[in-house]
Scaffold this motif. Structure first.
Motif, PDB file in Angstrom:
ATOM      1  N   CYS A  80       0.837  -1.201   0.000  1.00  0.00           N
ATOM      2  CA  CYS A  80       0.000   0.000   0.000  1.00  0.00           C
ATOM      3  C   CYS A  80       0.869   1.247   0.000  1.00  0.00           C
ATOM      4  O   CYS A  80       0.579   2.225  -0.693  1.00  0.00           O
ATOM      5  CB  CYS A  80      -0.914  -0.014   1.217  1.00  0.00           C
ATOM      6  N   MET A  81       1.936   1.210   0.769  1.00  0.00           N
ATOM      7  CA  MET A  81       2.840   2.351   0.827  1.00  0.00           C
ATOM      8  C   MET A  81       3.408   2.671  -0.554  1.00  0.00           C
ATOM      9  O   MET A  81       3.519   3.829  -0.943  1.00  0.00           O
ATOM     10  CB  MET A  81       3.973   2.057   1.807  1.00  0.00           C
ATOM     11  N   GLN A  82       3.772   1.610  -1.282  1.00  0.00           N
ATOM     12  CA  GLN A  82       4.306   1.834  -2.621  1.00  0.00           C
ATOM     13  C   GLN A  82       3.236   2.390  -3.560  1.00  0.00           C
ATOM     14  O   GLN A  82       3.501   3.241  -4.405  1.00  0.00           O
ATOM     15  CB  GLN A  82       4.871   0.525  -3.183  1.00  0.00           C
ATOM     16  N   LYS A  83       1.993   1.912  -3.408  1.00  0.00           N
ATOM     17  CA  LYS A  83       0.918   2.397  -4.276  1.00  0.00           C
ATOM     18  C   LYS A  83       0.514   3.832  -3.950  1.00  0.00           C
ATOM     19  O   LYS A  83      -0.057   4.515  -4.779  1.00  0.00           O
ATOM     20  CB  LYS A  83      -0.297   1.469  -4.166  1.00  0.00           C
ATOM     21  N   LEU A  84       0.803   4.236  -2.697  1.00  0.00           N
ATOM     22  CA  LEU A  84       0.522   5.626  -2.376  1.00  0.00           C
ATOM     23  C   LEU A  84       1.315   6.575  -3.260  1.00  0.00           C
ATOM     24  O   LEU A  84       0.908   7.700  -3.501  1.00  0.00           O
ATOM     25  CB  LEU A  84       0.870   5.897  -0.902  1.00  0.00           C
ATOM     26  N   GLY A  85       2.458   6.078  -3.734  1.00  0.00           N
ATOM     27  CA  GLY A  85       3.259   6.912  -4.626  1.00  0.00           C
ATOM     28  C   GLY A  85       3.883   8.058  -3.878  1.00  0.00           C
ATOM     29  O   GLY A  85       4.240   7.961  -2.711  1.00  0.00           O
ATOM     30  N   CYS A  86       3.999   9.183  -4.569  1.00  0.00           N
ATOM     31  CA  CYS A  86       4.733  10.301  -4.023  1.00  0.00           C
ATOM     32  C   CYS A  86       3.816  11.268  -3.277  1.00  0.00           C
ATOM     33  O   CYS A  86       2.646  11.401  -3.582  1.00  0.00           O
ATOM     34  CB  CYS A  86       5.478  11.034  -5.126  1.00  0.00           C
ATOM     35  N   GLY A  87       4.399  11.936  -2.306  1.00  0.00           N
ATOM     36  CA  GLY A  87       3.658  12.920  -1.545  1.00  0.00           C
ATOM     37  C   GLY A  87       4.548  14.088  -1.184  1.00  0.00           C
ATOM     38  O   GLY A  87       5.765  14.048  -1.358  1.00  0.00           O
ATOM     39  N   LYS A  88       3.950  15.105  -0.668  1.00  0.00           N
ATOM     40  CA  LYS A  88       4.662  16.315  -0.282  1.00  0.00           C
ATOM     41  C   LYS A  88       5.034  16.233   1.195  1.00  0.00           C
ATOM     42  O   LYS A  88       4.205  15.891   2.035  1.00  0.00           O
ATOM     43  CB  LYS A  88       3.777  17.545  -0.533  1.00  0.00           C
ATOM     44  N   LEU A  89       6.291  16.549   1.511  1.00  0.00           N
ATOM     45  CA  LEU A  89       6.752  16.497   2.884  1.00  0.00           C
ATOM     46  C   LEU A  89       6.062  17.580   3.716  1.00  0.00           C
ATOM     47  O   LEU A  89       6.100  18.766   3.367  1.00  0.00           O
ATOM     48  CB  LEU A  89       8.271  16.701   2.938  1.00  0.00           C
ATOM     49  N   THR A  90       5.436  17.161   4.806  1.00  0.00           N
ATOM     50  CA  THR A  90       4.775  18.125   5.689  1.00  0.00           C
ATOM     51  C   THR A  90       5.298  18.058   7.113  1.00  0.00           C
ATOM     52  O   THR A  90       4.950  18.912   7.933  1.00  0.00           O
ATOM     53  CB  THR A  90       3.259  17.892   5.717  1.00  0.00           C
ATOM     54  N   GLY A  91       6.102  17.050   7.439  1.00  0.00           N
ATOM     55  CA  GLY A  91       6.615  16.959   8.796  1.00  0.00           C
ATOM     56  C   GLY A  91       7.696  15.907   8.936  1.00  0.00           C
ATOM     57  O   GLY A  91       7.788  14.967   8.143  1.00  0.00           O
ATOM     58  N   VAL A  92       8.527  16.096   9.948  1.00  0.00           N
ATOM     59  CA  VAL A  92       9.595  15.154  10.274  1.00  0.00           C
ATOM     60  C   VAL A  92       9.466  14.804  11.745  1.00  0.00           C
ATOM     61  O   VAL A  92       9.250  15.682  12.588  1.00  0.00           O
ATOM     62  CB  VAL A  92      10.983  15.770   9.984  1.00  0.00           C
ATOM     63  N   SER A  93       9.596  13.532  12.062  1.00  0.00           N
ATOM     64  CA  SER A  93       9.423  13.075  13.440  1.00  0.00           C
ATOM     65  C   SER A  93      10.602  13.494  14.309  1.00  0.00           C
ATOM     66  O   SER A  93      11.606  14.030  13.831  1.00  0.00           O
ATOM     67  CB  SER A  93       9.296  11.548  13.468  1.00  0.00           C
ATOM     68  N   ASN A  94      10.488  13.218  15.597  1.00  0.00           N
ATOM     69  CA  ASN A  94      11.634  13.367  16.479  1.00  0.00           C
ATOM     70  C   ASN A  94      12.702  12.349  16.099  1.00  0.00           C
ATOM     71  O   ASN A  94      12.386  11.278  15.573  1.00  0.00           O
ATOM     72  CB  ASN A  94      11.220  13.165  17.939  1.00  0.00           C
ATOM     73  N   PRO A  95      13.966  12.641  16.376  1.00  0.00           N
ATOM     74  CA  PRO A  95      15.036  11.721  15.980  1.00  0.00           C
ATOM     75  C   PRO A  95      15.014  10.428  16.783  1.00  0.00           C
ATOM     76  O   PRO A  95      14.626  10.404  17.946  1.00  0.00           O
ATOM     77  CB  PRO A  95      16.311  12.528  16.268  1.00  0.00           C
ATOM     78  N   ILE A  96      15.437   9.352  16.130  1.00  0.00           N
ATOM     79  CA  ILE A  96      15.585   8.052  16.771  1.00  0.00           C
ATOM     80  C   ILE A  96      17.057   7.667  16.657  1.00  0.00           C
ATOM     81  O   ILE A  96      17.542   7.402  15.557  1.00  0.00           O
ATOM     82  CB  ILE A  96      14.707   6.984  16.105  1.00  0.00           C
ATOM     83  N   THR A  97      17.770   7.681  17.761  1.00  0.00           N
ATOM     84  CA  THR A  97      19.195   7.377  17.741  1.00  0.00           C
ATOM     85  C   THR A  97      19.395   5.871  17.661  1.00  0.00           C
ATOM     86  O   THR A  97      18.921   5.119  18.515  1.00  0.00           O
ATOM     87  CB  THR A  97      19.891   7.935  18.995  1.00  0.00           C
ATOM     88  N   ILE A  98      20.100   5.429  16.630  1.00  0.00           N
ATOM     89  CA  ILE A  98      20.363   4.012  16.422  1.00  0.00           C
ATOM     90  C   ILE A  98      21.666   3.593  17.096  1.00  0.00           C
ATOM     91  O   ILE A  98      21.753   2.546  17.724  1.00  0.00           O
ATOM     92  CB  ILE A  98      20.417   3.686  14.914  1.00  0.00           C
ATOM     93  N   ARG A  99      22.671   4.453  16.967  1.00  0.00           N
ATOM     94  CA  ARG A  99      23.985   4.097  17.522  1.00  0.00           C
ATOM     95  C   ARG A  99      24.817   5.362  17.681  1.00  0.00           C
ATOM     96  O   ARG A  99      24.591   6.354  16.959  1.00  0.00           O
ATOM     97  CB  ARG A  99      24.699   3.105  16.587  1.00  0.00           C
TER      98      ARG A  99
END
Length: 432
Positions: free
Chosen positions: A167-186
Motif C-alpha cells: 500500500c505504501m508503494q501504491k501511495l506513490g509520491c507525496g509532499k513532505l509536511t513533517g519530520v518526526s523526532n530523531p531516533i538514535t540508532i547508535r
C-alpha cells in the motif's frame, strides 16, 4: 500508537470525491506484534522450569524410596525387638540394649529423608498452584486469540505487514509536511561520516553500510543487519580503489555511488564484485570545498536516491554557486537533465530528495529547519517552515531512503533516523 504503525492525519473529502489525508509511514521493523509472543515465551519458560523441577523431584523421590525400601527389613527387626523388650523388660540386658542402640543409629539417616519428603510435599503444592495459574493464563490468551493459534496469527500479521508495504508503494509520491523526532540508532565514529541501507533492494535485505570520516577514506564496513550494526558485529570490510570526498554517498541496487577525492568524478563501486563499474566527471561541478554545504567537509557533491531514481546535488561557477540538481543514469552516470534551484549551496546545511523534490535545511547546527523546497516536476520552488530537531547539534549527512521512507542522518558521531510525514491524494475508487 505512533511508534507502532501508520497514522492518518487531517482526513477530508474533496468536492471531486477524492480522499485527502496525510499518512506517516512507520519505521521499518518497529511494528509491534510481540505482546502475545512475549507472554507465550514467559509461559513457556515457566512450563520448562516446572518440568525441570518435576524431573528433579522425581529423581529425588525415586532415590529416597529406594533407601526406605532398603531399610525396611531393619525397621521390621527393630520393631520386633522393641516389642519383646516391652513385654519382658528382664530380658533387656546390657548387650541387648546396646544392640537396640546400634539399630537405632542405623536408622538415623532416615530422618533427613523424611524431612526432604516434607519439603517435597510443599514443593508439590507450589507446583500445583503454578500449573493452575498457567492453565488460566493460557485459557485467557486462547479466548483472546479466538479460533486461531499463535503461528497462524503470526502469519496473518506478516501478510498484513506485506500489504501495508505494498500500500505504501501504491501511495506513490507525496509532499513532505513533517519530520518526526530523531531516533538514535547508535553512537560511534568521528564527528563526520555517513551510513545507509540500500535504497532499492527488497525489504528482506537489511544490510547497513558505514563510512567514517569525510575525506581520503577508503574503508567501508558492511553489516549484515541493523541489529548487527547496533552491536558492531558481523561485518565485512570493503577497501575502495579510490578514496572518497564528503559524506554524500548513497547505496543503490547493490552499488555505492560516491565522489572521488580531489575531483568532480562520480564513482560507481559494486559491492559483490568489489570493483568499480563506471566513473564519470560531472562537468563543471565544484570540488575540494569550492561549493560545500555550510559545514564544509568537502561536501561539494551529494548523491541521492528517491522514488524517481539517482540524483546528484552540486554547483558550478556558471550558476554562481547556486544548487544544481541533476538526474543521473545509474548505469552510465550520464546526466539526463539538470535544474538550477537558485538557492546558494554554501547557505544550505544539508539537503535530500523526496519524490523529485529537493528539500534544503537552512543550517547544520541546532535550530535548523527545512527551509526550502524545489520541485523538479514544475521547475518551481517555495520557502517552507518544517521543524527539524537537530538533537546533537551538528549534521554532516542527511539522506532519504525511498524503500523505508525515512531520513538517515550522521549527527555529531551519532547515527540517527527520522520518520517523515507525506501528504498524499488518494483516490477513493479502486483498492489500494
Amino acid at each position: 500508537s505512533p511508534d507502532e504503525g501508520w497514522q492518518v492525519y487531517t482526513s477530508a473529502q474533496a468536492p471531486d470525491g477524492k480522499c485527502l489525508c496525510t499518512a506517516v509511514i512507520p519505521v521499518q521493523g518497529t511494528c509491534s506484534r510481540d505482546l502475545r509472543s512475549h507472554q507465550l515465551r514467559q509461559l513457556m519458560e515457566k512450563v520448562q522450569n516446572i518440568s525441570q523441577s518435576m524431573e528433579v523431584l522425581d529423581l529425588r523421590t525415586y532415590r529416597d524410596l529406594q533407601y526406605v525400601r532398603n531399610t525396611e527389613a531393619l525397621m521390621k527387626g527393630l520393631d520386633s525387638r522393641l516389642k519383646v523388650a516391652a513385654e519382658s523388660q528382664k530380658s533387656l540386658n546390657a548387650r541387648s540394649f546396646q544392640e537396640l542402640k546400634d539399630k537405632m543409629t542405623e536408622l538415623l539417616p532416615l530422618l533427613p529423608v523424611l524431612d526432604q519428603y516434607k519439603s517435597d510435599t510443599r514443593l508439590i503444592v507450589h507446583l500445583k498452584e503454578e500449573v493452575r495459574n498457567l492453565s488460566g493464563n493460557l485459557l485467557a490468551i486462547q479466548e483472546e486469540m479466538g479460533a486461531y493459534d499463535y503461528e497462524e496469527l503470526q502469519q496473518r500479521v506478516l501478510m498484513l505487514e506485506a500489504r501495508l508495504h505494498a500500500c505504501m508503494q501504491k501511495l506513490g509520491c507525496g509532499k513532505l509536511t513533517g519530520v518526526s523526532n530523531p531516533i538514535t540508532i547508535r553512537a560511534s565514529g568521528s564527528r563526520f561520516g555517513s551510513w545507509m541501507t540500500d535504497t532499492m533492494t527488497p525489504s528482506a535485505d537489511s544490510r547497513v553500510w558505514y563510512m567514517d570520516g569525510y575525506y581520503k577514506g577508503r574503508r567501508v564496513l558492511e553489516f549484515r543487519t541493523l541489529n548487527d550494526f547496533v552491536t558492531g558485529q558481523n561485518f565485512v570490510q570493503h577497501l575502495l580503489p579510490h578514496p572518497w570526498a564528503g559524506t554524500g554517498h548513497v547505496v543503490f541496487n547493490g552499488s555505492l555511488y560516491y565522489n572521488k577525492y580531489q575531483s568532480n568524478i562520480a564513482v560507481k563501486y559494486h559491492f559483490r564484485s568489489r570493483s568499480v563499474l563506471v566513473q564519470r566527471s560531472l562537468a563543471g561541478a565544484g570540488y575540494n570545498n569550492t561549493f560545500p554545504y555550510s559545514w564544509g567537509g568537502f561536501s561539494d557533491i551529494d548523491f541521492m536516491v528517491d522514488e524517481n531514481g539517482l540524483w546528484a546535488v552540486y554547483t558550478t561557477n556558471q550558476n554562481a554557486g547556486n544548487i544544481v540538481v541533476s538526474r543521473m543514469d545509474p548505469q552510465t552516470l550520464e546526466v539526463l537533465r539538470s535544474w538550477d534551484t537558485g538557492y546558494p549551496k554554501r547557505s544550505a546545511g544539508e539537503s535530500f530528495m523526496i519524490c523529485g523534490t529537493l528539500y534544503v535545511t537552512n543550517s547544520h547546527l541546532a535550530g535548523a529547519k527545512i527551509y526550502f523546497a524545489y520541485y523538479t516536476n514544475t521547475s518551481s520552488y517555495e520557502y517552507t517552515d518544517i521543524p527539524f530537531h537537530n538533537q546533537y547539534s551538528h549534521i554532516s549527512m542527511l539522506d532519504y531512503n525511498p524503500r523505508e521512507r525515512v531520513l538517515y542522518t550522521w549527527n555529531n558521531g551519532h547515527q540517527v533516523i527520522y520518520n517523515v510525514t507525506l501528504f498524499h491524494v488518494i483516490k477513493t475508487s479502486g483498492e489500494l
